[in-house]
Design a protein around this motif. Structure first.
Motif, PDB file in Angstrom:
ATOM      1  N   ARG A   1       0.780  -1.322   0.018  1.00  0.00           N
ATOM      2  CA  ARG A   1       0.081   0.087  -0.075  1.00  0.00           C
ATOM      3  C   ARG A   1       0.742   1.287  -0.064  1.00  0.00           C
ATOM      4  N   ASP A   2       0.092   2.284  -0.319  1.00  0.00           N
ATOM      5  CA  ASP A   2       1.236   3.458  -0.217  1.00  0.00           C
ATOM      6  C   ASP A   2       0.435   4.358   0.906  1.00  0.00           C
ATOM      7  N   ALA A   3       1.045   5.619   1.215  1.00  0.00           N
ATOM      8  CA  ALA A   3       0.723   6.390   2.574  1.00  0.00           C
ATOM      9  C   ALA A   3      -0.835   6.484   2.395  1.00  0.00           C
ATOM     10  N   GLU A   4      -1.553   6.546   1.102  1.00  0.00           N
ATOM     11  CA  GLU A   4      -3.008   6.826   1.286  1.00  0.00           C
ATOM     12  C   GLU A   4      -3.767   5.733   1.345  1.00  0.00           C
ATOM     13  N   GLY A   5      -3.183   4.465   1.503  1.00  0.00           N
ATOM     14  CA  GLY A   5      -3.762   3.095   1.425  1.00  0.00           C
ATOM     15  C   GLY A   5      -4.218   2.475   0.152  1.00  0.00           C
ATOM     16  N   ARG A   6      -3.900   3.199  -0.832  1.00  0.00           N
ATOM     17  CA  ARG A   6      -4.013   2.710  -2.118  1.00  0.00           C
ATOM     18  C   ARG A   6      -3.373   1.311  -2.220  1.00  0.00           C
TER      19      ARG A   6
END
Length: 165
Positions: free
Chosen positions: A27-32
């Protein structure tokens, strides 16, 4: 009465075969969620693939190896999030393992190098769009794994992507 090695080998050869695969959720920091686009089938996937059981590879080892091969990242994987028993019409049953790959920062994302022999592209996809990209039980498996990650409930046990209750 003792059993000879050849009797045991014949017995083992007569047992049903099951495929095994392992993947990681990054995941990335945005949760994607990081998805990859294979060139050999429709739909998108998590980084991962077949466990090389002839080499004695474990599911965790297979997910790590496949992540390195497919996207060029060699990362220690977190906990097992989901195990899915998947029946398909054109292949033996599959046991699919999904591990927590962790959160990727900008440097990690910039370091992604696709395995061109198998992958066309990658993208980060928000949770609410995952089933638009992930076909069949894979979409349900990823959502169940994300739920297990979010609530710390342990490992999701699934059949064809659906929780076993």
């Amino acid at each position: 009465m003792s059993t000879s090695r050849s009797d045991f080998a014949a017995y083992v050869a007569s047992l049903p075969r099951v495929l095994a695969g392992a993947a990681a959720i990054f995941r990335d920091a945005e949760g994607r969620v990081l998805l990859v686009e294979p060139n050999y089938r429709a739909g998108w996937a998590l980084p991962g693939g077949t466990i090389e059981s002839d080499d004695g590879e474990s599911p965790r080892g297979g997910a790590r190896r496949e992540t390195l091969e497919e996207i060029g990242l060699d990362r220690e994987l977190g906990r097992l999030l989901a195990v899915d028993w998947v029946l398909g019409p054109d292949r033996p049953p599959l046991v699919a393992y999904v591990y927590d790959g962790g959160v990727l920062d900008e440097d990690d994302l910039g370091a992604i190098r696709l395995q061109e022999a198998e992958l066309l592209s990658w993208r980060l996809v928000p949770r609410e769009e995952l089933t638009d990209f992930l076909l069949g039980s894979l979409g349900h498996r990823v959502l169940a794994a994300l739920d297990a990650l979010a609530d710390g409930s342990g490992t999701a046990e699934l059949e064809n992507g659906r929780p076993v209750s």
